[in-house]
Design a protein around this motif. Sequence first.
Motif, PDB file in Angstrom:
ATOM      1  N   UNK A  67      -5.384   9.574   5.820  1.00 23.70           N
ATOM      2  CA  UNK A  67      -5.607   8.617   6.915  1.00 23.70           C
ATOM      3  C   UNK A  67      -6.117   7.289   6.367  1.00 23.70           C
ATOM      4  N   UNK A  68      -7.027   7.365   5.394  1.00 25.12           N
ATOM      5  CA  UNK A  68      -7.550   6.138   4.761  1.00 25.12           C
ATOM      6  C   UNK A  68      -6.415   5.390   4.066  1.00 25.12           C
ATOM      7  N   UNK A  69      -5.574   6.141   3.335  1.00 21.64           N
ATOM      8  CA  UNK A  69      -4.478   5.515   2.579  1.00 21.64           C
ATOM      9  C   UNK A  69      -3.446   4.891   3.512  1.00 21.64           C
ATOM     10  N   UNK A  70      -3.178   5.552   4.624  1.00 18.91           N
ATOM     11  CA  UNK A  70      -2.214   5.016   5.590  1.00 18.91           C
ATOM     12  C   UNK A  70      -2.634   3.630   6.046  1.00 18.91           C
ATOM     13  N   UNK A  71      -3.900   3.471   6.360  1.00 17.56           N
ATOM     14  CA  UNK A  71      -4.416   2.167   6.797  1.00 17.56           C
ATOM     15  C   UNK A  71      -4.427   1.168   5.645  1.00 17.56           C
ATOM     16  N   UNK A  72      -4.817   1.626   4.454  1.00 14.84           N
ATOM     17  CA  UNK A  72      -4.903   0.747   3.290  1.00 14.84           C
ATOM     18  C   UNK A  72      -3.534   0.200   2.899  1.00 14.84           C
ATOM     19  N   UNK A  73      -2.533   1.065   2.832  1.00 13.85           N
ATOM     20  CA  UNK A  73      -1.214   0.645   2.360  1.00 13.85           C
ATOM     21  C   UNK A  73      -0.425  -0.134   3.414  1.00 13.85           C
ATOM     22  N   UNK A  74      -0.780   0.055   4.693  1.00 12.29           N
ATOM     23  CA  UNK A  74      -0.023  -0.599   5.768  1.00 12.29           C
ATOM     24  C   UNK A  74      -0.616  -1.946   6.173  1.00 12.29           C
ATOM     25  N   UNK A  75      -1.940  -2.081   6.044  1.00  8.55           N
ATOM     26  CA  UNK A  75      -2.608  -3.311   6.459  1.00  8.55           C
ATOM     27  C   UNK A  75      -2.449  -4.390   5.388  1.00  8.55           C
ATOM     28  N   UNK A  76      -1.852  -5.500   5.747  1.00 11.76           N
ATOM     29  CA  UNK A  76      -1.518  -6.552   4.781  1.00 11.76           C
ATOM     30  C   UNK A  76      -2.745  -7.065   4.037  1.00 11.76           C
ATOM     31  N   UNK A  77      -3.804  -7.401   4.746  1.00  7.62           N
ATOM     32  CA  UNK A  77      -4.995  -7.962   4.111  1.00  7.62           C
ATOM     33  C   UNK A  77      -5.705  -6.936   3.224  1.00  7.62           C
TER      34      UNK A  77
END
Length: 372
Positions: A67-77
Amino acid sequence: MTNNKININLENIKPELYQKAFTFQHLGYLITHYFLSNYRKSDFLVIYNETWCRSFIPHATVERNLKIAKELFRNKNKFEEYYSGLKNIIQKCDEYLQNIPSSKDWVPRKEDWISLQKIIDDFYYYYEKTEFFFADAGYDPENNIPAENMKLVGEFKMDARQRLNDLLINSLYKYAEKTAKQFNLNPEELKFYSYKEILDLYDTNRTVPIKIIKERQHSYVLYCVNSEIIVLDNEQKKIVIENFKESSVDKITEFKGIIASKGIVRGKVRVIIANYQNNYRDFQSKVNAMQKGEILVTETTSPEFVPAMKKAAGIITNQGGLGSHAAIVSREFRIPCIVGTSRATEILKTGDSIELDAINNKITLLTRVNHD
């Protein structure tokens, strides 16, 4: 970091609560402690028994990390900040490695051990995001993660893996050998000290009793919880080792893993296991012995394996996910690959004939060579 006085509930250390992470042979107690300096935060469990070191990660932690990685890799900033950190840690690591004195007379100080721990901690903060329990989120099409981001993560892993070996094996063992000489100790015994015990050696000149070293060289269990590394006592250790004992593979003729690169191939097996005890000194001869067109079967791959991978008609690994070194290289070379099989190196032997079906996720033993 290490605490023996915490009460342990062995109900929390059961095989069904974990999945296998990494397996290595001849990985000493000291390297394990450095490795866990970061992975203790993911509640890793390490079981070392008769030269084999197996690590496990809780299923719950994998779900959280994905879940952490999904947000990290998808969020541009967030990804741009992470990728900037990747490039920075590679530069820092190179500078650190270049500044290690090469003189035969150089002797590590306590501060050198601390600085090595610091660079490994900093390095692992970024590197762990390339491991399957983070990176596999990036290869799930439902997560809508930009392919370019995962391409950059894959390139970093390829670039960083050799540096990880240089830090965790070459540099650490170099420090251990020189420190052992400084304190008139056997370097093979020093490799079974903990990081804290190394620092205590400098502060107090106190050595670890040989009885404890011998026990660790035979077996140990390190249980991580709440970012603490807990050394299980002998009775607890025996129970956990027995509970995590794997069943016989003698009758297994078909198994599966994770398809990393599609294709079907038949051929003979070449099993290559890297030996961490001797800093890969026998590794090159194993690679040279491999014949073109054989199917490489190994625990996991790293940059040293690339010459063997270039000869391979297919690749099978015990460890790894879609973002592992073997997965990335096999896709680049366009050869079939199945990773994460868990026990391929036990089931298959050099000379066996198999079919590697990386379309239907199936590895079939066709004929077994006589190993008697």
